[in-house]
Design a protein around this motif. Structure first.
Motif, PDB file in Angstrom:
ATOM      1  N   ARG A 178     -63.222 -20.050  -3.011  1.00 43.82           N
ATOM      2  CA  ARG A 178     -64.611 -19.616  -3.186  1.00 43.82           C
ATOM      3  C   ARG A 178     -64.703 -18.116  -3.442  1.00 43.82           C
ATOM      4  O   ARG A 178     -65.523 -17.399  -2.859  1.00 43.82           O
ATOM      5  N   LEU A 179     -63.832 -17.650  -4.356  1.00 47.38           N
ATOM      6  CA  LEU A 179     -63.906 -16.253  -4.764  1.00 47.38           C
ATOM      7  C   LEU A 179     -65.174 -16.037  -5.589  1.00 47.38           C
ATOM      8  O   LEU A 179     -65.760 -16.978  -6.109  1.00 47.38           O
ATOM      9  N   ASP A 180     -65.568 -14.798  -5.726  1.00 48.63           N
ATOM     10  CA  ASP A 180     -66.818 -14.497  -6.437  1.00 48.63           C
ATOM     11  C   ASP A 180     -66.639 -14.434  -7.949  1.00 48.63           C
ATOM     12  O   ASP A 180     -67.494 -14.890  -8.711  1.00 48.63           O
ATOM     13  N   LEU A 181     -65.512 -13.832  -8.391  1.00 49.62           N
ATOM     14  CA  LEU A 181     -65.267 -13.635  -9.819  1.00 49.62           C
ATOM     15  C   LEU A 181     -63.813 -13.969 -10.135  1.00 49.62           C
ATOM     16  O   LEU A 181     -62.968 -14.007  -9.239  1.00 49.62           O
ATOM     17  N   TYR A 182     -63.527 -14.184 -11.442  1.00 48.47           N
ATOM     18  CA  TYR A 182     -62.202 -14.642 -11.845  1.00 48.47           C
ATOM     19  C   TYR A 182     -61.764 -13.954 -13.133  1.00 48.47           C
ATOM     20  O   TYR A 182     -62.572 -13.730 -14.034  1.00 48.47           O
ATOM     21  N   GLN A 183     -60.447 -13.643 -13.214  1.00 48.55           N
ATOM     22  CA  GLN A 183     -59.909 -13.090 -14.445  1.00 48.55           C
ATOM     23  C   GLN A 183     -58.431 -13.474 -14.576  1.00 48.55           C
ATOM     24  O   GLN A 183     -57.758 -13.757 -13.587  1.00 48.55           O
ATOM     25  N   ILE A 191     -54.958 -15.051 -13.011  1.00 48.16           N
ATOM     26  CA  ILE A 191     -55.062 -16.507 -13.105  1.00 48.16           C
ATOM     27  C   ILE A 191     -54.447 -16.934 -14.425  1.00 48.16           C
ATOM     28  O   ILE A 191     -54.961 -16.608 -15.496  1.00 48.16           O
ATOM     29  N   ALA A 192     -53.322 -17.632 -14.342  1.00 44.32           N
ATOM     30  CA  ALA A 192     -52.564 -17.948 -15.549  1.00 44.32           C
ATOM     31  C   ALA A 192     -52.463 -19.446 -15.827  1.00 44.32           C
ATOM     32  O   ALA A 192     -51.817 -19.852 -16.791  1.00 44.32           O
ATOM     33  N   SER A 193     -53.093 -20.279 -15.004  1.00 47.76           N
ATOM     34  CA  SER A 193     -52.980 -21.730 -15.196  1.00 47.76           C
ATOM     35  C   SER A 193     -54.189 -22.423 -14.585  1.00 47.76           C
ATOM     36  O   SER A 193     -54.951 -21.815 -13.808  1.00 47.76           O
ATOM     37  N   ALA A 194     -54.339 -23.697 -14.924  1.00 48.35           N
ATOM     38  CA  ALA A 194     -55.426 -24.485 -14.341  1.00 48.35           C
ATOM     39  C   ALA A 194     -55.253 -24.603 -12.838  1.00 48.35           C
ATOM     40  O   ALA A 194     -56.232 -24.606 -12.077  1.00 48.35           O
ATOM     41  N   GLU A 195     -53.993 -24.668 -12.387  1.00 50.84           N
ATOM     42  CA  GLU A 195     -53.723 -24.806 -10.959  1.00 50.84           C
ATOM     43  C   GLU A 195     -54.164 -23.562 -10.183  1.00 50.84           C
ATOM     44  O   GLU A 195     -54.774 -23.658  -9.114  1.00 50.84           O
ATOM     45  N   SER A 196     -53.857 -22.373 -10.733  1.00 51.95           N
ATOM     46  CA  SER A 196     -54.249 -21.154 -10.038  1.00 51.95           C
ATOM     47  C   SER A 196     -55.762 -20.962 -10.074  1.00 51.95           C
ATOM     48  O   SER A 196     -56.355 -20.426  -9.131  1.00 51.95           O
ATOM     49  N   PHE A 197     -56.410 -21.422 -11.134  1.00 51.97           N
ATOM     50  CA  PHE A 197     -57.864 -21.348 -11.188  1.00 51.97           C
ATOM     51  C   PHE A 197     -58.481 -22.272 -10.138  1.00 51.97           C
ATOM     52  O   PHE A 197     -59.450 -21.912  -9.452  1.00 51.97           O
ATOM     53  N   THR A 198     -57.892 -23.468  -9.983  1.00 51.68           N
ATOM     54  CA  THR A 198     -58.381 -24.397  -8.962  1.00 51.68           C
ATOM     55  C   THR A 198     -58.225 -23.796  -7.570  1.00 51.68           C
ATOM     56  O   THR A 198     -59.122 -23.904  -6.726  1.00 51.68           O
ATOM     57  N   ALA A 199     -57.081 -23.138  -7.324  1.00 54.00           N
ATOM     58  CA  ALA A 199     -56.853 -22.502  -6.025  1.00 54.00           C
ATOM     59  C   ALA A 199     -57.880 -21.401  -5.776  1.00 54.00           C
ATOM     60  O   ALA A 199     -58.389 -21.251  -4.657  1.00 54.00           O
ATOM     61  N   ALA A 200     -58.193 -20.644  -6.821  1.00 49.11           N
ATOM     62  CA  ALA A 200     -59.172 -19.568  -6.690  1.00 49.11           C
ATOM     63  C   ALA A 200     -60.568 -20.121  -6.417  1.00 49.11           C
ATOM     64  O   ALA A 200     -61.319 -19.581  -5.594  1.00 49.11           O
ATOM     65  N   PRO A 228     -50.639 -20.492  -2.443  1.00 47.23           N
ATOM     66  CA  PRO A 228     -51.433 -21.339  -1.540  1.00 47.23           C
ATOM     67  C   PRO A 228     -52.094 -20.575  -0.396  1.00 47.23           C
ATOM     68  O   PRO A 228     -52.932 -21.139   0.318  1.00 47.23           O
ATOM     69  N   THR A 229     -51.749 -19.306  -0.210  1.00 49.59           N
ATOM     70  CA  THR A 229     -52.350 -18.527   0.878  1.00 49.59           C
ATOM     71  C   THR A 229     -53.617 -17.792   0.446  1.00 49.59           C
ATOM     72  O   THR A 229     -54.216 -17.083   1.256  1.00 49.59           O
ATOM     73  N   VAL A 230     -54.014 -17.966  -0.807  1.00 52.69           N
ATOM     74  CA  VAL A 230     -55.151 -17.191  -1.309  1.00 52.69           C
ATOM     75  C   VAL A 230     -56.416 -17.466  -0.504  1.00 52.69           C
ATOM     76  O   VAL A 230     -57.184 -16.542  -0.210  1.00 52.69           O
ATOM     77  N   LYS A 231     -56.646 -18.719  -0.111  1.00 50.55           N
ATOM     78  CA  LYS A 231     -57.858 -19.028   0.665  1.00 50.55           C
ATOM     79  C   LYS A 231     -57.797 -18.369   2.040  1.00 50.55           C
ATOM     80  O   LYS A 231     -58.794 -17.819   2.525  1.00 50.55           O
ATOM     81  N   LYS A 232     -56.640 -18.408   2.680  1.00 49.46           N
ATOM     82  CA  LYS A 232     -56.492 -17.795   4.000  1.00 49.46           C
ATOM     83  C   LYS A 232     -56.736 -16.290   3.923  1.00 49.46           C
ATOM     84  O   LYS A 232     -57.431 -15.718   4.776  1.00 49.46           O
ATOM     85  N   VAL A 233     -56.166 -15.654   2.912  1.00 47.77           N
ATOM     86  CA  VAL A 233     -56.354 -14.220   2.747  1.00 47.77           C
ATOM     87  C   VAL A 233     -57.819 -13.903   2.447  1.00 47.77           C
ATOM     88  O   VAL A 233     -58.401 -12.965   3.007  1.00 47.77           O
ATOM     89  N   SER A 234     -58.422 -14.701   1.564  1.00 52.74           N
ATOM     90  CA  SER A 234     -59.827 -14.495   1.219  1.00 52.74           C
ATOM     91  C   SER A 234     -60.713 -14.617   2.446  1.00 52.74           C
ATOM     92  O   SER A 234     -61.598 -13.782   2.678  1.00 52.74           O
TER      93      SER A 234
END
Length: 206
Positions: free
Chosen positions: A165-170, A152-161, A131-137
């Motif tokens: 508002r990250l630029d890219l995802y893997q 990113i291993a789940s729909a939940e982690s993708f939603t968090a990413a 849940p801290t990913v947005k704060k760190v970003s």
């Protein structure tokens, strides 16, 4: 390449879930292949699926020689710096050669502050940051680097990413045919995921 090692290729997507690049790693007990081998594979692909076009490549392998990376057409070769490689001198040398640099956040070891001015990308561990990913970003937005949400291993982690508002995802989640478009899924991906998971669990070579 011996039977004990292989090249793992994980897709990197943009916010539209369109393929924009790959994370490439040699996987094995003691991989002997290096940046020269990887560069040769990218410059002289034997399989059309390795043709990069305008896609990026993120890897921990420094191309050898550095100047030869310019032969990759329209692609950005991104070197992920960690351990002994994470020095301002290495980052500057890579930048001088026209390559981009990336570091992981959080990092397993302290990163010299001088490196940040030479970064093209930051790789954020979405699963670990939780849940801290947005704060760190948000705290890293002052840097001119694009942010990649990895692991990113789940729909939940993708939603968090996405919320960050990250630029890219893997991550492994994008290798699941039930959640993604057919554009990035090939018949070999199921075997690739299995091998990657075995390697991460330190399974025997057999």
């Amino acid at each position: 390449m011996s039977a004990q090692e292989f090249l793992a290729r994980e897709p990197i997507l943009d916010h539209r879930q369109e393929l924009v690049g790959y994370d490439l790693r040699w996987v094995g007990p003691a991989p002997a292949l290096n940046g020269a081998d990887l560069l040769n594979l990218l410059i002289n692909p034997q399989d059309k699926s390795w043709r990069l076009g305008s896609r990026i490549v993120v890897t921990d392998q420094v191309p050898a020689p550095l100047e030869a990376a310019a032969q990759i057409p329209k692609a950005a070769y991104v070197v992920e710096l960690e351990g002994a490689m994470a020095t301002p001198e290495t980052a500057q040398a890579l930048r001088n050669a026209g390559l981009a640099c990336c570091i992981r956040t959080p990092s397993p070891a302290p990163i010299p502050h001088e490196i940040y001015s030479n970064l093209g990308y930051l790789s954020l561990d979405v699963n670990r940051l939780g849940p801290t990913v947005k704060k760190v970003s948000d705290s890293l937005r002052k840097l001119p680097a694009r942010q990649i949400g990895r692991n990113i291993a789940s729909a939940e982690s993708f939603t968090a990413a996405k919320d960050a508002r990250l630029d890219l995802y893997q991550g492994y989640w994008f290798l699941n045919p039930s959640t993604q478009t057919g554009a990035i899924i090939g018949p070999a991906y199921a075997n690739l995921v299995t091998l990657m998971r075995l390697a991460q669990s330190n399974a025997s070579v057999q």
